[in-house]
Design a protein around this motif. Structure first.
Motif, PDB file in Angstrom:
ATOM      1  N   ALA A 130      40.449  47.239 -14.009  1.00 44.49           N
ATOM      2  CA  ALA A 130      40.227  45.874 -13.518  1.00 44.49           C
ATOM      3  C   ALA A 130      38.804  45.420 -13.804  1.00 44.49           C
ATOM      4  CB  ALA A 130      40.502  45.810 -12.018  1.00 44.49           C
ATOM      5  N   ASN A 131      37.976  46.336 -14.343  1.00 46.27           N
ATOM      6  CA  ASN A 131      36.578  46.027 -14.646  1.00 46.27           C
ATOM      7  C   ASN A 131      35.810  45.639 -13.388  1.00 46.27           C
ATOM      8  OD1 ASN A 131      35.023  46.397 -16.842  1.00 46.27           O
ATOM      9  ND2 ASN A 131      35.277  44.340 -17.666  1.00 46.27           N
ATOM     10  N   ARG A 132      36.048  46.381 -12.318  1.00 45.43           N
ATOM     11  CA  ARG A 132      35.389  46.109 -11.040  1.00 45.43           C
ATOM     12  C   ARG A 132      34.604  47.321 -10.580  1.00 45.43           C
ATOM     13  NH1 ARG A 132      40.429  43.451  -9.029  1.00 45.43           N
ATOM     14  NH2 ARG A 132      39.937  41.254  -9.084  1.00 45.43           N
ATOM     15  N   VAL A 133      33.617  47.067  -9.765  1.00 49.02           N
ATOM     16  CA  VAL A 133      32.912  48.141  -9.076  1.00 49.02           C
ATOM     17  C   VAL A 133      33.796  48.533  -7.891  1.00 49.02           C
ATOM     18  CG1 VAL A 133      30.845  48.727  -7.750  1.00 49.02           C
ATOM     19  CG2 VAL A 133      30.671  47.240  -9.762  1.00 49.02           C
ATOM     20  N   PRO A 134      34.089  49.820  -7.733  1.00 46.21           N
ATOM     21  CA  PRO A 134      34.963  50.211  -6.620  1.00 46.21           C
ATOM     22  C   PRO A 134      34.289  49.992  -5.270  1.00 46.21           C
ATOM     23  CG  PRO A 134      34.094  52.150  -7.725  1.00 46.21           C
ATOM     24  CD  PRO A 134      33.646  50.954  -8.522  1.00 46.21           C
TER      25      PRO A 134
ATOM     26  N   LEU B 171      42.341  59.594  -8.389  1.00 49.47           N
ATOM     27  CA  LEU B 171      42.506  59.272  -9.800  1.00 49.47           C
ATOM     28  C   LEU B 171      43.112  57.882  -9.979  1.00 49.47           C
ATOM     29  CD1 LEU B 171      42.291  60.097 -12.752  1.00 49.47           C
ATOM     30  CD2 LEU B 171      44.556  61.153 -12.527  1.00 49.47           C
ATOM     31  N   LEU B 172      44.134  57.557  -9.197  1.00 48.30           N
ATOM     32  CA  LEU B 172      44.728  56.220  -9.286  1.00 48.30           C
ATOM     33  C   LEU B 172      43.716  55.146  -8.905  1.00 48.30           C
ATOM     34  CD1 LEU B 172      48.256  56.886  -7.792  1.00 48.30           C
ATOM     35  CD2 LEU B 172      47.751  56.083 -10.112  1.00 48.30           C
ATOM     36  N   ARG B 173      42.977  55.384  -7.825  1.00 48.36           N
ATOM     37  CA  ARG B 173      41.990  54.401  -7.368  1.00 48.36           C
ATOM     38  C   ARG B 173      40.916  54.168  -8.423  1.00 48.36           C
ATOM     39  NH1 ARG B 173      37.259  54.452  -3.834  1.00 48.36           N
ATOM     40  NH2 ARG B 173      37.220  52.475  -2.744  1.00 48.36           N
ATOM     41  N   ARG B 174      40.386  55.269  -8.954  1.00 51.14           N
ATOM     42  CA  ARG B 174      39.319  55.161  -9.957  1.00 51.14           C
ATOM     43  C   ARG B 174      39.827  54.480 -11.227  1.00 51.14           C
ATOM     44  NH1 ARG B 174      37.600  59.987  -9.438  1.00 51.14           N
ATOM     45  NH2 ARG B 174      39.104  60.950 -10.823  1.00 51.14           N
ATOM     46  N   THR B 175      40.988  54.885 -11.726  1.00 48.67           N
ATOM     47  CA  THR B 175      41.512  54.337 -12.977  1.00 48.67           C
ATOM     48  C   THR B 175      41.906  52.867 -12.825  1.00 48.67           C
ATOM     49  OG1 THR B 175      42.301  56.540 -13.566  1.00 48.67           O
ATOM     50  CG2 THR B 175      43.188  54.698 -14.823  1.00 48.67           C
TER      51      THR B 175
ATOM     52  N   ARG C 134      49.112  46.163  -8.297  1.00 51.79           N
ATOM     53  CA  ARG C 134      49.872  46.029  -9.552  1.00 51.79           C
ATOM     54  C   ARG C 134      49.403  47.059 -10.574  1.00 51.79           C
ATOM     55  NH1 ARG C 134      49.487  40.591  -8.380  1.00 51.79           N
ATOM     56  NH2 ARG C 134      47.572  40.390  -9.573  1.00 51.79           N
ATOM     57  N   ARG C 135      48.104  47.203 -10.700  1.00 54.41           N
ATOM     58  CA  ARG C 135      47.559  48.163 -11.667  1.00 54.41           C
ATOM     59  C   ARG C 135      47.940  49.597 -11.291  1.00 54.41           C
ATOM     60  NH1 ARG C 135      43.894  45.761 -15.121  1.00 54.41           N
ATOM     61  NH2 ARG C 135      43.282  43.674 -14.483  1.00 54.41           N
ATOM     62  N   ARG C 136      47.852  49.914 -10.010  1.00 50.12           N
ATOM     63  CA  ARG C 136      48.216  51.264  -9.544  1.00 50.12           C
ATOM     64  C   ARG C 136      49.695  51.528  -9.827  1.00 50.12           C
ATOM     65  NH1 ARG C 136      47.784  52.008  -3.407  1.00 50.12           N
ATOM     66  NH2 ARG C 136      49.666  50.787  -3.603  1.00 50.12           N
ATOM     67  N   ALA C 137      50.560  50.557  -9.528  1.00 53.08           N
ATOM     68  CA  ALA C 137      51.991  50.725  -9.780  1.00 53.08           C
ATOM     69  C   ALA C 137      52.261  50.914 -11.270  1.00 53.08           C
ATOM     70  CB  ALA C 137      52.762  49.529  -9.236  1.00 53.08           C
ATOM     71  N   ALA C 138      51.565  50.171 -12.114  1.00 50.99           N
ATOM     72  CA  ALA C 138      51.754  50.302 -13.564  1.00 50.99           C
ATOM     73  C   ALA C 138      51.322  51.686 -14.047  1.00 50.99           C
ATOM     74  CB  ALA C 138      50.984  49.207 -14.301  1.00 50.99           C
ATOM     75  N   LEU C 139      50.206  52.175 -13.520  1.00 52.48           N
ATOM     76  CA  LEU C 139      49.748  53.521 -13.882  1.00 52.48           C
ATOM     77  C   LEU C 139      50.774  54.574 -13.481  1.00 52.48           C
ATOM     78  CD1 LEU C 139      46.012  53.247 -12.793  1.00 52.48           C
ATOM     79  CD2 LEU C 139      46.819  53.767 -15.115  1.00 52.48           C
TER      80      LEU C 139
END
Length: 148
Positions: free
Chosen positions: A29-33, A20-24, A109-114
């Motif tokens: 980030a508007n990126r393709v995983p 869930l963290l990875r996907r979100t 950074r995004r994962r930590a913020a989530l």
């Protein structure tokens, strides 16, 4: 609950949390995983710049030809540099690029913020319980890494 049931529940929740963290974080980030195998390879190369392709295969428990394919795709994407070892031209040395470092830092950074936002929404006792579990989870990780 038995020990096996508790272990199964822990594995399930850790896996769900990771996905869930990875996907979100990736969506925000508007990126393709990237495929998980590419992410694992990049994390290993970031931790050990100059690691050989053969050592990556050994450490990840992956066939050398699979690593070659992953490396080629990451080089094509501009996320990995591949150089021949000057002492032995048969050996390939790997390094993450500046673009990869920036992408990884942005993701972290995004994962930590989530996580911070979700933790803030928990009641204080649950938040403290999660924080208190972190050292034990690191010890569990070390134990799993040491297991052949």
């Amino acid at each position: 609950m038995t020990t096996d049931e508790g272990a199964a529940r822990l594995g399930a929740v850790v896996g769900d949390l990771h996905r869930l963290l990875r996907r979100t974080a990736t969506q925000r980030a508007n990126r393709v995983p990237l495929p998980e195998a590419q992410v694992e390879l990049m994390l290993l190369v970031r931790a050990q710049p100059g690691i050989s392709g053969r050592e990556v295969a050994r450490r990840l428990g992956t066939a050398p030809n699979t690593v070659s394919t992953l490396v080629r795709d990451l080089v094509d994407a501009g996320l990995l540099d591949r150089d021949r070892d000057p002492a032995d031209r048969r050996v390939v040395r790997l390094r993450v690029t500046d673009a990869a470092r920036a992408r990884m830092a942005d993701y972290e950074r995004r994962r930590a913020a989530l996580l911070a936002a979700a933790l803030a929404d928990l009641d204080p006792a649950d938040r403290e319980a999660v924080h208190a579990a972190v050292p034990a989870l690191y010890r569990l990780l070390d134990t799993l890494r040491a297991t052949p």
